[in-house]
Design an enzyme around this catalytic site. Structure first.
Site, PDB file in Angstrom:
ATOM      1  N   ASN A  51      43.286  33.599  38.951  1.00 47.29           N
ATOM      2  CA  ASN A  51      44.425  34.762  38.834  1.00 47.29           C
ATOM      3  C   ASN A  51      43.773  35.928  38.863  1.00 47.29           C
ATOM      4  O   ASN A  51      42.887  36.318  38.535  1.00 47.29           O
ATOM      5  CB  ASN A  51      44.983  34.460  37.385  1.00 47.29           C
ATOM      6  N   GLU A  64      47.184  29.630  41.493  1.00 43.76           N
ATOM      7  CA  GLU A  64      47.706  28.836  42.364  1.00 43.76           C
ATOM      8  C   GLU A  64      48.350  29.315  43.845  1.00 43.76           C
ATOM      9  O   GLU A  64      48.009  28.875  44.875  1.00 43.76           O
ATOM     10  CB  GLU A  64      48.803  27.956  41.811  1.00 43.76           C
ATOM     11  N   CYS A  98      55.016  29.262  41.020  1.00 40.37           N
ATOM     12  CA  CYS A  98      53.891  28.545  41.656  1.00 40.37           C
ATOM     13  C   CYS A  98      54.429  27.119  42.152  1.00 40.37           C
ATOM     14  O   CYS A  98      54.012  27.086  43.264  1.00 40.37           O
ATOM     15  CB  CYS A  98      52.469  28.443  40.914  1.00 40.37           C
TER      16      CYS A  98
HETATM   17  N1  THU Z   1      48.786  32.286  35.511  1.00 43.98           N
HETATM   18  C1  THU Z   1      48.180  31.551  36.377  1.00 43.98           C
HETATM   19  O1  THU Z   1      47.195  31.724  37.268  1.00 43.98           O
HETATM   20  N2  THU Z   1      48.869  30.325  36.834  1.00 43.98           N
HETATM   21  C2  THU Z   1      49.823  29.765  36.313  1.00 43.98           C
HETATM   22  O2  THU Z   1      50.282  28.866  36.799  1.00 43.98           O
HETATM   23  C3  THU Z   1      50.527  30.440  35.041  1.00 43.98           C
HETATM   24  C4  THU Z   1      49.880  31.550  34.866  1.00 43.98           C
HETATM   25  C5  THU Z   1      48.064  33.282  35.029  1.00 43.98           C
HETATM   26  C6  THU Z   1      48.907  34.675  35.168  1.00 43.98           C
HETATM   27  C7  THU Z   1      48.238  35.626  34.287  1.00 43.98           C
HETATM   28  O3  THU Z   1      47.111  36.096  34.845  1.00 43.98           O
HETATM   29  C8  THU Z   1      47.873  34.537  33.183  1.00 43.98           C
HETATM   30  O4  THU Z   1      47.692  33.286  33.722  1.00 43.98           O
HETATM   31  C9  THU Z   1      48.583  34.647  31.883  1.00 43.98           C
HETATM   32  O5  THU Z   1      49.979  34.404  32.230  1.00 43.98           O
END
Ligand code: THU
Length: 139
Positions: A51, A64, A98
């Site tokens: 992320n 993702e 995602c």
């Molecule tokens: N996040 C992801 O990377 N994948 C997910 O499926 C849900 C959330 C990240 C986005 C943000 O940077 C952090 O988790 C908190 O929401």
């Protein structure tokens, strides 16, 4: 719906390890929630993402989707599984956005949800996202 070819224990291990390594690269100064993702392609290649958060919060992109966009933009188009790694207490499934993007590009795949503490849960994408939006073309 065609079931994805099951992963061997070795493939699972490789994919989860890649997701955990990708998680270490997360840029998440606002939430502090670090996520790594790894996609296993039919050809055996692995494509990772983490992320990346923005000071303008809504511009943040999940691990993702970064993994999917990286792979697809490199010409990879067939996938068997995705692993998602977090530091949460329990395994974290992909968010709704995602799930849609995974469905768009991967269709039915295995979803491995891992925690850094060593928990692992397995689901199919269709069980997590049973009624995806599919664009039927111009009407
Ligand atoms: N996040 C992801 O990377 N994948 C997910 O499926 C849900 C959330 C990240 C986005 C943000 O940077 C952090 O988790 C908190 O929401």
């Amino acid at each position: 719906m065609t079931a994805p070819r099951p992963l061997t224990p070795g493939e699972e291990e490789r994919l989860v390890t890649a997701a955990k390594a990708a998680r270490a690269k997360a840029s998440a100064p606002y939430s502090g929630f670090h996520v790594g993702a790894a996609l296993l392609a039919e050809d055996g290649s692995i494509h990772t993402g983490c992320n990346v958060e923005s000071a303008s919060y809504g511009l943040t992109v999940c691990a993702e989707r970064i993994a999917v966009f990286k792979a697809v933009s490199e010409g990879v188009g067939k996938f068997r599984a995705v692993a998602v790694a977090t530091g949460a207490e329990t395994p974290t499934p992909p968010c709704g956005a995602c799930r849609q993007v995974l469905w768009d590009q991967c269709r039915e795949i295995e979803v491995l949800m891992a925690t850094v503490s060593g928990l692992l849960e397995r689901r199919t994408l269709s069980s997590l996202y049973p009624h995806p939006f599919e664009f039927g073309g111009p009407k």
